[in-house]
Design a protein around this motif. Structure first.
Motif, PDB file in Angstrom:
ATOM      1  N   ASP A 198       6.045  -5.785  -4.539  1.00  0.00           N
ATOM      2  CA  ASP A 198       6.748  -6.786  -3.962  1.00  0.00           C
ATOM      3  C   ASP A 198       7.059  -6.104  -2.672  1.00  0.00           C
ATOM      4  O   ASP A 198       7.749  -5.377  -2.243  1.00  0.00           O
ATOM      5  CB  ASP A 198       8.012  -6.724  -4.831  1.00  0.00           C
ATOM      6  N   PRO A 199       6.591  -7.070  -1.550  1.00  0.00           N
ATOM      7  CA  PRO A 199       6.812  -6.415  -0.064  1.00  0.00           C
ATOM      8  C   PRO A 199       8.294  -6.685   0.236  1.00  0.00           C
ATOM      9  O   PRO A 199       8.603  -5.822   1.076  1.00  0.00           O
ATOM     10  CB  PRO A 199       5.839  -7.811   0.412  1.00  0.00           C
ATOM     11  N   GLU A 200       9.056  -7.223  -0.316  1.00  0.00           N
ATOM     12  CA  GLU A 200      10.462  -7.166  -0.030  1.00  0.00           C
ATOM     13  C   GLU A 200      11.031  -6.109  -0.368  1.00  0.00           C
ATOM     14  O   GLU A 200      11.742  -5.153   0.082  1.00  0.00           O
ATOM     15  CB  GLU A 200      11.022  -8.644  -0.577  1.00  0.00           C
ATOM     16  N   ALA A 201      10.661  -5.457  -1.725  1.00  0.00           N
ATOM     17  CA  ALA A 201      11.029  -4.390  -1.996  1.00  0.00           C
ATOM     18  C   ALA A 201      10.805  -3.212  -1.160  1.00  0.00           C
ATOM     19  O   ALA A 201      11.311  -2.325  -1.088  1.00  0.00           O
ATOM     20  CB  ALA A 201      10.612  -4.016  -3.423  1.00  0.00           C
ATOM     21  N   ILE A 202       9.337  -3.152  -0.807  1.00  0.00           N
ATOM     22  CA  ILE A 202       8.911  -2.029   0.202  1.00  0.00           C
ATOM     23  C   ILE A 202       9.684  -2.183   1.351  1.00  0.00           C
ATOM     24  O   ILE A 202       9.853  -0.951   1.900  1.00  0.00           O
ATOM     25  CB  ILE A 202       7.438  -2.229   0.262  1.00  0.00           C
ATOM     26  N   ALA A 203       9.869  -3.332   1.784  1.00  0.00           N
ATOM     27  CA  ALA A 203      10.822  -3.055   3.110  1.00  0.00           C
ATOM     28  C   ALA A 203      12.237  -2.807   3.142  1.00  0.00           C
ATOM     29  O   ALA A 203      12.455  -1.977   3.792  1.00  0.00           O
ATOM     30  CB  ALA A 203      10.772  -4.744   3.680  1.00  0.00           C
ATOM     31  N   VAL A 204      12.712  -2.727   1.882  1.00  0.00           N
ATOM     32  CA  VAL A 204      13.848  -2.134   1.779  1.00  0.00           C
ATOM     33  C   VAL A 204      13.739  -0.552   1.539  1.00  0.00           C
ATOM     34  O   VAL A 204      14.576   0.091   2.179  1.00  0.00           O
ATOM     35  CB  VAL A 204      14.673  -2.853   0.156  1.00  0.00           C
ATOM     36  N   ALA A 205      12.675  -0.424   0.837  1.00  0.00           N
ATOM     37  CA  ALA A 205      12.429   1.398   0.785  1.00  0.00           C
ATOM     38  C   ALA A 205      12.134   1.905   2.064  1.00  0.00           C
ATOM     39  O   ALA A 205      12.661   2.842   2.329  1.00  0.00           O
ATOM     40  CB  ALA A 205      11.164   1.282  -0.076  1.00  0.00           C
ATOM     41  N   GLU A 206      11.399   1.228   2.886  1.00  0.00           N
ATOM     42  CA  GLU A 206      10.884   1.515   4.425  1.00  0.00           C
ATOM     43  C   GLU A 206      12.364   1.703   5.201  1.00  0.00           C
ATOM     44  O   GLU A 206      12.606   2.803   5.868  1.00  0.00           O
ATOM     45  CB  GLU A 206      10.142   0.792   5.046  1.00  0.00           C
ATOM     46  N   ARG A 207      13.164   0.804   4.952  1.00  0.00           N
ATOM     47  CA  ARG A 207      14.485   0.690   5.822  1.00  0.00           C
ATOM     48  C   ARG A 207      15.790   1.900   5.382  1.00  0.00           C
ATOM     49  O   ARG A 207      16.104   2.507   6.027  1.00  0.00           O
ATOM     50  CB  ARG A 207      15.219  -0.558   5.907  1.00  0.00           C
ATOM     51  N   GLU A 208      15.455   2.090   4.173  1.00  0.00           N
ATOM     52  CA  GLU A 208      16.644   2.977   3.483  1.00  0.00           C
ATOM     53  C   GLU A 208      16.123   4.354   3.158  1.00  0.00           C
ATOM     54  O   GLU A 208      16.950   5.331   3.283  1.00  0.00           O
ATOM     55  CB  GLU A 208      17.235   2.250   2.397  1.00  0.00           C
ATOM     56  N   PHE A 209      14.934   4.333   2.874  1.00  0.00           N
ATOM     57  CA  PHE A 209      14.458   5.762   2.563  1.00  0.00           C
ATOM     58  C   PHE A 209      13.240   6.481   3.287  1.00  0.00           C
ATOM     59  O   PHE A 209      12.706   7.578   3.379  1.00  0.00           O
ATOM     60  CB  PHE A 209      13.815   5.691   1.269  1.00  0.00           C
ATOM     61  N   GLY A 210      12.728   5.641   4.523  1.00  0.00           N
ATOM     62  CA  GLY A 210      11.516   5.886   5.270  1.00  0.00           C
ATOM     63  C   GLY A 210      11.837   7.145   6.092  1.00  0.00           C
ATOM     64  O   GLY A 210      10.895   7.722   6.246  1.00  0.00           O
ATOM     65  N   ALA A 211      12.926   7.226   6.559  1.00  0.00           N
ATOM     66  CA  ALA A 211      13.305   8.603   7.512  1.00  0.00           C
ATOM     67  C   ALA A 211      13.338   9.885   6.625  1.00  0.00           C
ATOM     68  O   ALA A 211      13.511  10.771   7.304  1.00  0.00           O
ATOM     69  CB  ALA A 211      14.604   8.229   8.282  1.00  0.00           C
ATOM     70  N   ASP A 212      13.565   9.819   5.405  1.00  0.00           N
ATOM     71  CA  ASP A 212      13.726  10.975   4.604  1.00  0.00           C
ATOM     72  C   ASP A 212      12.465  11.900   4.338  1.00  0.00           C
ATOM     73  O   ASP A 212      11.348  10.997   3.946  1.00  0.00           O
ATOM     74  CB  ASP A 212      14.174  10.727   3.209  1.00  0.00           C
ATOM     75  N   ALA A 213      12.193  13.051   4.810  1.00  0.00           N
ATOM     76  CA  ALA A 213      10.762  13.628   4.649  1.00  0.00           C
ATOM     77  C   ALA A 213      10.533  13.912   3.108  1.00  0.00           C
ATOM     78  O   ALA A 213       9.167  14.128   3.057  1.00  0.00           O
ATOM     79  CB  ALA A 213      10.876  14.932   5.476  1.00  0.00           C
ATOM     80  N   ARG A 214      11.481  13.762   2.495  1.00  0.00           N
ATOM     81  CA  ARG A 214      11.009  13.992   1.077  1.00  0.00           C
ATOM     82  C   ARG A 214      10.574  12.854   0.348  1.00  0.00           C
ATOM     83  O   ARG A 214       9.959  12.909  -0.782  1.00  0.00           O
ATOM     84  CB  ARG A 214      12.141  14.559  -0.091  1.00  0.00           C
ATOM     85  N   VAL A 215      10.341  11.679   0.917  1.00  0.00           N
ATOM     86  CA  VAL A 215       9.938  10.449   0.255  1.00  0.00           C
ATOM     87  C   VAL A 215       8.598   9.810   1.012  1.00  0.00           C
ATOM     88  O   VAL A 215       8.490  10.108   2.169  1.00  0.00           O
ATOM     89  CB  VAL A 215      11.272   9.171   0.386  1.00  0.00           C
ATOM     90  N   ALA A 216       7.821   9.572  -0.075  1.00  0.00           N
ATOM     91  CA  ALA A 216       6.494   8.726   0.369  1.00  0.00           C
ATOM     92  C   ALA A 216       6.692   7.410  -0.179  1.00  0.00           C
ATOM     93  O   ALA A 216       7.146   7.277  -1.456  1.00  0.00           O
ATOM     94  CB  ALA A 216       5.307   9.469  -0.081  1.00  0.00           C
ATOM     95  N   ILE A 217       5.914   6.557   0.408  1.00  0.00           N
ATOM     96  CA  ILE A 217       6.416   5.001  -0.145  1.00  0.00           C
ATOM     97  C   ILE A 217       4.752   4.210  -0.150  1.00  0.00           C
ATOM     98  O   ILE A 217       4.181   4.404   0.776  1.00  0.00           O
ATOM     99  CB  ILE A 217       7.024   4.122   0.799  1.00  0.00           C
ATOM    100  N   PHE A 218       4.580   3.461  -1.209  1.00  0.00           N
ATOM    101  CA  PHE A 218       3.160   2.821  -1.222  1.00  0.00           C
ATOM    102  C   PHE A 218       3.301   1.611  -2.069  1.00  0.00           C
ATOM    103  O   PHE A 218       4.091   1.383  -2.791  1.00  0.00           O
ATOM    104  CB  PHE A 218       2.333   3.826  -2.026  1.00  0.00           C
ATOM    105  N   ARG A 219       2.754   0.700  -1.305  1.00  0.00           N
ATOM    106  CA  ARG A 219       2.990  -0.753  -1.947  1.00  0.00           C
ATOM    107  C   ARG A 219       1.747  -0.986  -2.933  1.00  0.00           C
ATOM    108  O   ARG A 219       0.482  -0.710  -2.506  1.00  0.00           O
ATOM    109  CB  ARG A 219       2.715  -1.958  -0.828  1.00  0.00           C
ATOM    110  N   GLY A 220       2.225  -1.138  -4.087  1.00  0.00           N
ATOM    111  CA  GLY A 220       1.101  -1.437  -5.182  1.00  0.00           C
ATOM    112  C   GLY A 220       1.744  -1.566  -6.630  1.00  0.00           C
ATOM    113  O   GLY A 220       2.775  -1.201  -6.677  1.00  0.00           O
TER     114      GLY A 220
END
Length: 325
Positions: free
Chosen positions: A70-92
């Motif tokens: 869900d692109p809306e979920a990914i947008a939330v993930a990027e906004r809230e977790f994207g700056a954390d070096a421990r986190v990687a995000i993938f849409r799929g």
């Protein structure tokens, strides 16, 4: 609680609205048995309630991988977790988790929280809810595949009936399908309210408290999003990518999902029944260990979060070669 947990009391994130609280939060975290420097995958990020709990238990050496189609979920993930070096995000889809290079080194835990998320239900424009009028879409990934409206406009009466029966166990599947086909030429079904009213018009009023369209909407949503096929593929991928000792936690919301998860764990944890017709016994090496049985949400949670009433959590641990944990 499952065995092997940390023993710490784990409280859910306090800033989330009640409708978006992660289901069975403490039981999931206990089941995953998070180790501070481990690598964990949340294959159904949603709005990140479970992910926040995992991240709170990781140190600087830990990794959290987030997936959602869900692109809306990914947008939330990027906004809230994207700056954390421990986190990687993938849409799929989590069905493809083994194709993500970030999982290649192995995972210490995987969470799959199945079905539609509360935010998806709450937004009428997503077309999941018969209680909120909106476009008849139902796609978790709105950029992929047919919408519910597109499928219902062309599917045969038999195919519609089969979907309603197979994925919704709707007893009046044939009558509903026949009515859809009879009416769609005169008035195309493009809105959720249209479909809900059509189904209600052919359903007798019984003692059942659920809305007449509940099972049909569930069935169409599961079919449109290939949810059961994705689940089967995702479970295989999870077993492939888990490290020995890694935990798989899956939350299901209806019997079709839970049956797949239960049978998957049993198939990899228990030897198949002996066949007297087979002259040679086939050796079986378990690759999973079931951690307890089916878990349900506690009464205190279901009182404040009705969605949790149908939730079933199953946890399994990957075994090392030879069957030792």
């Amino acid at each position: 609680m499952t065995g092997g947990g940390s023993g710490r009391a784990i409280a859910p994130p306090g800033h989330l609205p009640a409708s978006h609280l992660p289901v069975m939060f403490a039981q999931v975290l206990d089941g995953l048995r998070v180790i501070p420097d481990g690598t964990y995958l949340d294959g159904t990020f949603g709005r990140g309630g479970h992910a926040r709990g995992v991240l709170s238990q990781l140190d600087a050496g830990g990794r959290l991988l987030l997936m959602d189609k869900d692109p809306e979920a990914i947008a939330v993930a990027e906004r809230e977790f994207g700056a954390d070096a421990r986190v990687a995000i993938f849409r799929g889809s989590f069905a493809d988790l083994a194709h993500w290079d970030a999982t290649a080194a192995g995972l210490d835990g995987i969470l799959l929280d199945l079905g539609v998320s509360s935010p998806q239900l709450d937004v009428a424009e997503r077309g999941f809810s018969f209680g909120k009028d909106g476009p008849l879409d139902m796609r978790m990934d709105p950029d992929s595949g047919e919408s519910a409206a597109q499928w219902l406009a062309t599917a045969s009466e038999r195919d519609i009936a089969d979907v309603l029966w197979t994925y919704g166990e709707e007893k009046l599947s044939r009558k509903i399908a026949r009515t859809i086909v009879a009416r769609r030429d005169a008035q195309p079904l493009t809105r959720t309210a249209q479909l809900a009213e059509l189904i209600s018009s052919v359903m007798p009023r019984g003692k059942d408290k659920i809305h007449p369209a509940t099972r049909s909407f569930q069935a169409i949503r599961i079919f449109i999003n290939r949810e059961l096929a994705d689940l089967e593929a995702g479970l295989d991928a999870a077993l492939e990518r888990l490290k020995p000792g890694g935990r798989l936690a899956v939350i299901s919301f209806h019997s079709l999902e839970d049956r797949i998860v239960k049978q998957f764990i049993a198939r990899h944890a228990k030897a198949p029944p002996a066949n007297r017709r087979m002259p040679i016994e086939i050796a079986f090496t378990p690759t999973l260990l079931a951690i307890g049985g089916a878990q349900k949400a506690h009464d205190s949670e279901t009182a404040s979060n009705p969605r949790a009433r149908s939730a079933v959590l199953r946890v399994a641990e990957k075994l090392a070669t030879g069957g030792a944990a």
